[in-house]
Design a protein around this motif. Structure first.
Motif, PDB file in Angstrom:
ATOM      1  N   PHE A  33      32.655 -17.539 -16.884  1.00 52.85           N
ATOM      2  CA  PHE A  33      32.662 -17.855 -18.311  1.00 52.85           C
ATOM      3  C   PHE A  33      31.565 -18.843 -18.682  1.00 52.85           C
ATOM      4  O   PHE A  33      30.881 -18.675 -19.687  1.00 52.85           O
ATOM      5  N   VAL A  34      31.414 -19.892 -17.864  1.00 56.67           N
ATOM      6  CA  VAL A  34      30.428 -20.924 -18.204  1.00 56.67           C
ATOM      7  C   VAL A  34      29.009 -20.381 -18.064  1.00 56.67           C
ATOM      8  O   VAL A  34      28.156 -20.643 -18.920  1.00 56.67           O
ATOM      9  N   VAL A  55      26.132 -20.460 -20.742  1.00 62.28           N
ATOM     10  CA  VAL A  55      24.804 -21.051 -20.485  1.00 62.28           C
ATOM     11  C   VAL A  55      23.712 -20.042 -20.852  1.00 62.28           C
ATOM     12  O   VAL A  55      22.698 -20.402 -21.473  1.00 62.28           O
ATOM     13  N   THR A 104      23.339 -19.976 -24.516  1.00 60.89           N
ATOM     14  CA  THR A 104      22.724 -21.228 -24.984  1.00 60.89           C
ATOM     15  C   THR A 104      21.215 -21.202 -24.745  1.00 60.89           C
ATOM     16  O   THR A 104      20.434 -21.575 -25.628  1.00 60.89           O
ATOM     17  N   ILE A 105      20.810 -20.741 -23.563  1.00 62.27           N
ATOM     18  CA  ILE A 105      19.365 -20.665 -23.256  1.00 62.27           C
ATOM     19  C   ILE A 105      18.675 -19.740 -24.257  1.00 62.27           C
ATOM     20  O   ILE A 105      17.648 -20.089 -24.843  1.00 62.27           O
ATOM     21  N   GLY A 133      19.654 -18.837 -27.235  1.00 62.49           N
ATOM     22  CA  GLY A 133      19.713 -19.360 -28.608  1.00 62.49           C
ATOM     23  C   GLY A 133      18.765 -20.524 -28.826  1.00 62.49           C
ATOM     24  O   GLY A 133      18.046 -20.574 -29.817  1.00 62.49           O
ATOM     25  N   VAL A 134      18.740 -21.454 -27.895  1.00 62.16           N
ATOM     26  CA  VAL A 134      17.952 -22.680 -28.093  1.00 62.16           C
ATOM     27  C   VAL A 134      16.464 -22.426 -27.858  1.00 62.16           C
ATOM     28  O   VAL A 134      15.626 -22.848 -28.646  1.00 62.16           O
TER      29      VAL A 134
END
Lengths: 286, 356
Positions: free
Chosen positions: A212-213, A217, A220-221, A223-224
């Motif tokens: 899940f994490v 991650v 997040t990578i 998106g950011v």
């Protein structure tokens, strides 16, 4: 015979085969696992989706039941690679939960109770021990992954006839191979987490968090950093990409196939390395 | 044994536990979870700064860039605007013929202008800012709601709070606490406060660092305008939401750590429960931590337009209650869970043999 003459003598009796020795561990592990009621409940829950898929296949093959529906809805009732991909996706999540539940009890108790020397003092190598533990998970996950998958395939082939089978026979191979890779990945992650933290209670949470994490991650990578390579840190996404190829379904733009295979191999190598470091027959106390 | 005495006991237990929670090896992965998004945002900041320094030396006036029209050739563009910052050429086979592609990038001091040529003619012209402050804030909102609330704080609290009792069971040290002349409810309160302090410090710290890393590459004017506008309120709301999530999840996992031996069960059930929150009837929604915490988030997270409808429905926050109601609701939920935990801890029996 005098006592002083009772020195070491090699065992002269019949020897069991290597495979039979390996199967001893899964045999006892399965017995212990199936004593847990919660595991049985989870296994039953895992079969709901294949059952729903079987109903879907039945409906799809009885055109008289949906004769009144418009063409768009009828198109959704087609059994093809996309149908089996959806089936595999749902079962993969359930397989992760099952692995998180059953996986930690494989290695962690042996490490926590210093039982590894007892195993390795018998004719069992470290590789053999790891393979036997992986076989436990393979045996547990098979009834919720490739077995119902192939049964669904057989059901569809039986109902749709030879024409369908001739066009889609590769799906059976893709489905089996895809689930086999998933089981291998889940088994490796479970064993490594179980060996790494030693405690069953923590290892289960770690297995769950791993999948899940890492998915979080990856998002997040992407998106950011406004990139698309984040998927390379999400093992299930890479597995999905591989499945698309195996089932002949149009894949997502990212991750790429070659990259996914390489990253899955790298991940497997890292897990094997950690596992080999943790699975030691002796512990040197400094 | 009056209340101030018990409060002193709670404080002592919390102080002892704090060291264990903050500095144990098991806590490292919690720090990792909390700091990972900040590291990614710092990476983004460095990337933007590098691009800014590269582009600043080759700025082209806006008038020249505005004069570039679709259908222009690369040579005519270079003649007017000079050498581009980036220039890539490649060939691609399309409909049985090779098509020559070329991509050039210019910078006008604020925006990037991407030019895409096909077969020697300008096919598309796209202008985008080097850094978009509004977009970054939306991305931060997404990271906060999807990564921090649903994953990092969830699994972090699972690790920290389950460890408070279950960890002692595994270490075979819980009986030392039970032999101490303190009521079990006092022990529970002390341990909860220690876990809470640690999780709040770690996760609000992580969120604050991530927020700072998000603002770092933005222009001074943008940052100042944001700080004079909604910035401080946004930061406070994010920190409050993170702290409330720690309070809520912490109580649930502390209770679960006492009642259940296997943390997978509450973790899976709670993940599922929080995930299907959008589908639940109004009364059941109130039994979810995420329902209250999302109400405090100041910016709605971005949703991927290409995501399947079911995924969009799962990720869309349900109709939020007012912030004050959300905070009170979550605290009431926490109080209820802690009260059940205090009942359970009285009957807790140690069986180290069953743990490994």
């Amino acid at each position: 015979m005098a006592v002083y003459k009772r020195g070491y003598q090699r065992y002269q009796g019949p020897l069991t085969s290597r495979t039979a020795r390996l199967l001893v561990l899964p045999w006892f592990a399965w017995r212990r696992l199936f004593e847990q009621r919660l595991l049985i409940v989870l296994l039953i829950v895992s079969l709901f989706w294949p059952l729903a898929c079987a109903v879907f296949i039945y409906l799809a093959n009885h055109s008289e039941l949906w004769a009144g529906l418009d063409r768009e809805v009828s198109g959704l009732l087609e059994i093809n690679g996309r149908f089996f991909l959806t089936f595999m996706n749902v079962q993969a999540v359930l397989a992760v939960v099952l692995a998180a539940f059953a996986g930690p009890s494989l290695v962690a108790p042996d490490l926590a109770n210093n039982a590894l020397p007892l195993y390795f003092s018998r004719p069992l190598s470290r590789t053999g021990y790891a393979l036997a533990r992986m076989a436990v998970l393979a045996g547990l996950l098979s009834p919720v992954t490739w077995i119902p998958g192939l049964l669904l395939f057989a059901m569809q082939a039986g109902m749709a006839g030879w024409t369908w089978l001739a066009s889609y026979w590769t799906l059976a191979i893709g489905l089996f191979a895809g689930f086999l890779f998933l089981i291998l990945q889940l088994a490796l992650v479970s064993l490594t987490c179980s060996a790494y933290v030693k405690w069953r209670a923590i290892a289960g949470a770690l297995i769950l968090a791993f999948f899940f994490v890492l998915a979080g991650v990856a998002e997040t990578i992407d998106g950011v950093l406004r990139v698309t390579w984040g998927a390379f840190v999400n093992p299930l996404r890479m597995m999905y990409r591989l499945w698309c190829e195996l089932l002949g379904v149009a894949p997502p733009e990212n991750p790429g196939l070659a990259g996914s295979i390489v990253m899955l191999l790298v991940l497997a190598l890292i897990l094997v390395w950690v596992l080999s470091r943790k699975l030691r027959p002796v512990e040197v106390v400094s | 044994m009056n209340t101030p005495f018990r409060l002193r006991q709670v404080r002592t237990i919390a102080q002892l536990e704090l060291k264990r929670v903050f500095f144990s090896r098991r806590s490292f992965w919690v720090y990792l979870l909390a700091l990972l998004p900040a590291v990614i945002f710092i990476g983004h900041g460095i990337d933007v700064k590098v691009r800014q320094s590269r582009s600043a030396s080759r700025t082209v006036s806006r008038e020249i860039l505005a004069s570039i029209q679709l259908g222009d050739t690369p040579e005519s563009v270079i003649e007017r605007a000079g050498e581009p910052i980036d220039d890539h050429q490649w060939n691609w086979k399309e409909q049985n013929r090779e098509v020559a592609h070329r991509r050039m990038m210019y910078f006008d001091g604020q925006d990037r202008v991407n030019l895409h040529f096909q077969d020697g003619l300008l096919a598309s012209k796209r202008q985008s800012p080097l850094i978009n402050a509004e977009e970054d804030r939306k991305v931060f909102a997404g990271v906060f709601q999807y990564f921090y609330l649903r994953l990092a704080i969830f699994f972090g609290c699972l690790g920290i709070f389950m460890n408070l009792f279950r960890g002692e069971m595994l270490d075979k040290t819980l009986h030392f606490w039970f032999l101490a002349p303190a009521r079990r409810e006092t022990l529970l309160a002390g341990k909860y406060l220690a876990g809470l302090a640690a999780s709040i410090v770690v996760f609000t710290g992580g969120v604050a660092l991530c927020f700072a890393a998000m603002l770092w590459p933005q222009s001074a004017a943008d940052t100042q305008a944001y700080w004079q506008g909604p910035g401080p309120a946004h930061l406070f709301a994010y920190l409050a939401a993170a702290a409330l999530a720690c309070i809520g999840y912490g109580s649930v996992f502390l209770a679960a750590g006492m009642l259940l031996r296997n943390p997978i069960v509450p973790a899976v059930v709670l993940l599922l429960w929080e995930g299907i929150n959008g589908f639940l009837p109004a009364i059941l929604k109130k039994l979810s931590v995420l329902y209250y915490v999302q109400a405090l988030c100041p910016v709605p997270p971005p949703l991927d337009a290409s995501a399947p409808p079911l995924a969009r429905l799962l990720l869309t926050p349900s109709e939020p209650p007012p912030a004050a109601v959300a905070a009170i609701g979550l605290l009431a939920l926490t109080a209820l869970v802690l009260w059940s935990a205090s009942r359970a801890v009285r009957k807790l029996e140690i069986n180290y043999g069953a743990e490994s």
